[in-house]
Enzyme design. Structure first.
Site, PDB file in Angstrom:
ATOM      1  N   ASP A  33       0.875  -1.176   0.000  1.00  3.93           N
ATOM      2  CA  ASP A  33       0.000   0.000   0.000  1.00  3.93           C
ATOM      3  C   ASP A  33       0.911   1.225   0.000  1.00  3.93           C
ATOM      4  OD1 ASP A  33      -2.425   1.564   0.325  1.00  3.93           O
ATOM      5  OD2 ASP A  33      -1.871   1.835   2.421  1.00  3.93           O
ATOM      6  N   SER A  34       0.322   2.388  -0.199  1.00  2.00           N
ATOM      7  CA  SER A  34       1.123   3.614  -0.107  1.00  2.00           C
ATOM      8  C   SER A  34       1.640   3.836   1.315  1.00  2.00           C
ATOM      9  CB  SER A  34       0.262   4.815  -0.497  1.00  2.00           C
ATOM     10  OG  SER A  34      -0.788   4.963   0.443  1.00  2.00           O
ATOM     11  N   HIS A 209      -7.010   2.952   4.029  1.00  2.00           N
ATOM     12  CA  HIS A 209      -6.681   3.716   5.240  1.00  2.00           C
ATOM     13  C   HIS A 209      -7.922   3.979   6.108  1.00  2.00           C
ATOM     14  CE1 HIS A 209      -2.835   4.700   3.326  1.00  2.00           C
ATOM     15  NE2 HIS A 209      -2.438   5.235   4.453  1.00  2.00           N
TER      16      HIS A 209
HETATM   17  N1  DGL Z   1      -4.755   3.180   1.040  1.00  2.99           N
HETATM   18  C1  DGL Z   1      -4.846   3.602  -0.285  1.00  2.99           C
HETATM   19  C2  DGL Z   1      -6.117   3.273  -1.009  1.00  2.99           C
HETATM   20  O1  DGL Z   1      -6.729   2.298  -0.668  1.00  2.99           O
HETATM   21  C3  DGL Z   1      -4.024   4.749  -0.746  1.00  2.99           C
HETATM   22  C4  DGL Z   1      -4.380   6.092  -0.240  1.00  2.99           C
HETATM   23  C5  DGL Z   1      -3.402   7.134  -0.711  1.00  2.99           C
HETATM   24  O2  DGL Z   1      -2.196   6.879  -0.625  1.00  2.99           O
HETATM   25  O3  DGL Z   1      -3.863   8.182  -1.168  1.00  2.99           O
HETATM   26  O4  DGL Z   1      -6.500   3.926  -1.918  1.00  2.99           O
END
Ligand code: DGL
Length: 289
Positions: A33-34, A209
């Site tokens: 993930d980010s 998130h």
């Molecule tokens: N957790 C991520 C998602 O599901 C990434 C959120 C992000 O980095 O902007 O989209």
């Protein structure tokens, strides 16, 4: 206590007051993930597959992904996948809606034969659950403008009003550990309020998130509103994919980040209840080292 002397001191991690030895992971499930968001998926994967080893990569150096151009997210996702496979991952869970929207299809084509599990906002169950005929989807701009999202809305939300809402600043707030309190609630309300005001009775968490904020979301939305976290469905899909692969692992984890190790440790502590050892990686000329 048994200590394997072949292990170097660097392999020792402290758990409580007793040092234990980490063994190399065995065909781990690779998740990325980010940032810390994908841990909400990892927690469910761990619950459904207690024996499997898990290798989690948070690309904290590039977080948030949400407003980046899809080509950039694709390049990051390709390199992360290559890296996780290089560390023995048997399959890749794109534990990020944004990276799934930008890269999943291309990853499958590029890494032929590798099993991938990706994500798309849970519009289908939301459309089945709504009584008001209006659902709200919280997600990033890249997720909401992608083809995957347009496809699920077209296929599964006929006759249902789908309200979408991006949440600027929310991922950063969660990364910084803002999970409760007046500031968190005020930020959340800015995004949740307009959906509730327009009659949404199901809220889809379209970013991994956001489930960190479920207690606050439920409090703000009230008991009559359903809040959908896709983590369990994703974990079930991971289990299905692994049915075709040989059993491996002993329930270990490894956590990697290109960002701040403390952010990842704090999130692991909060969600999973233990103190992890976090390994730091860096990006150099588009490569992870
Ligand atoms: N957790 C991520 C998602 O599901 C990434 C959120 C992000 O980095 O902007 O989209």
């Amino acid at each position: 206590m048994v200590v394997d002397m072949a292990q170097t001191p660097a392999d020792m991690v402290a758990t409580g007051d007793c040092p234990t030895v980490r063994r190399p992971l065995e065909s781990p499930i690779g998740l990325f993930d980010s940032g810390v968001g994908g841990l909400t998926i990892l927690r469910e994967v761990r619950r459904l597959l207690p024996e499997r080893d898990l290798l989690y990569l948070a690309d904290g150096a590039n977080c948030p992904y949400g407003a980046r151009p899809p080509e950039e997210i694709l390049a990051l996702s390709e390199e992360i996948t290559r890296y996780l496979l290089g560390r023995g991952a048997c399959c890749i869970v794109v534990a990020c809606n944004t990276a799934s929207a930008a890269a999943l299809q291309a990853l499958r084509a590029r890494f032929e034969g590798v099993p991938f599990v990706g994500m798309v906002p849970a519009v289908k169950p939301a459309a089945a659950l709504t009584r008001t005929g209006t659902i709200g989807v919280l997600a990033t701009p890249t997720t909401l403008s992608g083809r995957l999202f347009a496809d699920v809305v077209e296929r599964f939300a006929e006759g249902v009003r789908v309200l979408t809402q991006t949440c600027p600043g929310l991922v950063e707030h969660i990364e910084a550990g803002g999970l409760e309190g007046p500031e968190t609630e005020a930020l959340l309300w800015r995004y949740l309020g307009p959906l509730l005001d327009r009659g949404a009775d199901v809220i889809v968490l379209g970013c991994t998130h956001y489930p960190f904020l479920i207690p606050a979301i439920r409090r703000l939305a009230g008991p009559q509103v359903r809040v959908l976290d896709p983590a369990e469905a994703v974990a079930r899909q991971v289990r299905r994919v692994l049915e075709g692969l040989p059993p491996a692992g002993s329930g270990q984890h490894e956590f990697l980040t290109t960002g701040r190790p403390e952010a990842l440790s704090a999130a692991v502590r909060h969600l999973l209840g233990f103190e992890p050892a976090v390994e730091r990686l860096s990006w150099q000329d588009g490569r992870l080292i």
